[in-house]
Design an enzyme around this catalytic site. Structure first.
Site, PDB file in Angstrom:
ATOM      1  N   TYR A 121      -3.024  -0.290  10.253  1.00  0.00           N
ATOM      2  CA  TYR A 121      -2.312  -0.802   8.945  1.00  0.00           C
ATOM      3  C   TYR A 121      -1.024  -0.561   7.715  1.00  0.00           C
ATOM      4  O   TYR A 121      -1.052  -1.868   7.503  1.00  0.00           O
ATOM      5  CB  TYR A 121      -3.291   0.554   8.125  1.00  0.00           C
ATOM      6  CG  TYR A 121      -4.135  -0.627   6.512  1.00  0.00           C
ATOM      7  CD1 TYR A 121      -4.432  -1.539   5.256  1.00  0.00           C
ATOM      8  CD2 TYR A 121      -3.574   0.370   5.617  1.00  0.00           C
ATOM      9  CE1 TYR A 121      -4.805  -1.984   4.421  1.00  0.00           C
ATOM     10  CE2 TYR A 121      -4.062  -0.422   3.876  1.00  0.00           C
ATOM     11  CZ  TYR A 121      -4.671  -1.194   3.988  1.00  0.00           C
ATOM     12  OH  TYR A 121      -4.581  -1.510   2.533  1.00  0.00           O
ATOM     13  N   SER A 137       0.725  -1.225   0.375  1.00  0.00           N
ATOM     14  CA  SER A 137       0.390  -0.009   0.177  1.00  0.00           C
ATOM     15  C   SER A 137       0.856   1.201   0.410  1.00  0.00           C
ATOM     16  O   SER A 137       1.797   1.448   0.575  1.00  0.00           O
ATOM     17  CB  SER A 137      -0.594  -0.093   1.201  1.00  0.00           C
ATOM     18  OG  SER A 137      -1.169   1.113   1.420  1.00  0.00           O
TER      19      SER A 137
END
Length: 352
Positions: free
Chosen positions: A167, A142
């Site tokens: 995350y 990501s």
């Protein structure tokens, strides 16, 4: 070639499966179908691929009625026993991991879910890949791993040791774990850092869907940092094209550039990391203006301060993927939003 795609009830996994199935690849899809967001959307994606909701049971193979080269299992990545059994049964050539507990802000509310899926689940894939001698493990990282990086353009050679959400930390851990397995067991691994993916069948927890829903319902939209943010919005077809480029090219080999002081994207192991973005950041307020134009509705904006875990801007340097694999994002934001809104109106039966 037989490919395992994890997360095929999810946004990116669904679109990738559709493309590879149409090209004739043998695909096995798995997904937990958790309730992080509306499961009707997940079942809707699966239905497009010929997987009937009433046929789905945990760890049961469901054959597609649309493609004779597609089967689906509802499975948790952290379910070690059943994941191992699936690998033993199917003998995958390539694994593409797109399943994860998503969401930056939600990681502050339910951190344990991220460790189970994104860390323990990913470890299962690495172990199964090692034991079954798969040819290539491609996995989703990501843009959030760049964290406190203040460079104008994010390059995979940048230091990414300062994530600002759990995350992001789990995604960075995936990259580190992948390198360990690549180094120790010569497992070919490629990490892909996605930048703000949007388009038809998108996630309802992300800005395009959140904003569109609020605008069409005449509700205010939450605009963080008073709108002073920018994102490298990347249309789903361009993301899928990037993944496909990586799949169709040779698995990564030990870097010829490797030195005694390796860089983050450079190793003596068969290991690679690429950005997949549009290479063209857009100001959040400009993005909202395009939405307003497409919907022909003026948004009510609720200007708010920056949220914990958010970053001010993202800008992907995609040069390595362009130079080595010919990747080239093609979809303008205006065209991408038009296609997204067309789908949204159809799916949610909104008639002007």
């Amino acid at each position: 070639m037989k490919i395992l795609i994890t997360g095929t009830a999810g946004f990116i996994g669904f679109h990738l499966a559709e493309k590879l199935l149409a090209e004739g690849y043998n695909v096995i899809g798995i997904d937990s179908i958790n309730d992080y967001y509306d499961v009707l959307l997940k079942y809707g994606r699966l239905a497009v691929s010929g997987i009937a909701k009433n046929e789905i049971e945990y760890n049961k193979e469901v054959k597609s009625t649309k493609y004779n080269n597609y089967s689906f299992y509802q499975l948790l990545l952290e379910d070690t026993e059943n994941i191992e059994a699936l690998f033993d049964k199917e003998k995958f050539d390539v694994v593409i991991n797109l399943a994860a507990q998503a969401g930056v802000r939600y990681s502050m509310e339910n951190p344990h879910a991220y460790i189970k899926s994104n860390v323990s689940g990913f470890l299962n894939l690495l172990e199964c890949g090692r034991k079954n001698n798969i040819e290539h493990l491609i996995y989703a990282s990501s843009s959030s791993v760049y964290g406190l990086n203040n460079d104008a353009i994010f390059n995979t050679r940048d230091n990414v040791d300062h994530p600002i959400s759990l995350y992001a930390a789990t995604k960075r851990s995936n990259e580190l774990m992948a390198h360990v397995y690549s180094h120790l067991y010569k497992l070919p691994v490629t990490g892909l850092r996605f930048f703000t993916v949007y388009g038809p069948w998108g996630r309802p927890d992300m800005a395009p869907m959140l904003f569109t829903k609020a605008i069409t319902e005449d509700k205010p939209i939450s605009v963080f940092n008073n709108g002073d943010m920018s994102r490298d919005f990347t249309y789903i077809a361009d993301v899928v094209e990037g993944i496909t480029c990586v799949l169709k090219n040779q698995s990564p080999a030990p870097s010829a550039e490797f030195t005694d002081t390796p860089l983050p994207n450079n190793s003596s192991a068969p290991f690679a990391i690429y950005n997949i973005g549009n290479n063209n950041p857009v100001k959040l307020l400009d993005f909202i203006e395009i939405l307003e134009t497409e919907l022909d509705i003026t948004a009510k904006k609720n200007l708010l301060p920056m949220q914990p875990g958010d970053v001010h801007s993202t800008f992907a340097d995609v040069t390595p993927l362009v130079n080595t694999m010919g990747y080239q994002p093609k979809t303008s934001l205006k065209n991408g939003i038009h296609q997204f809104i067309t789908w949204y109106k159809s799916f949610y039966a909104i008639n002007k």
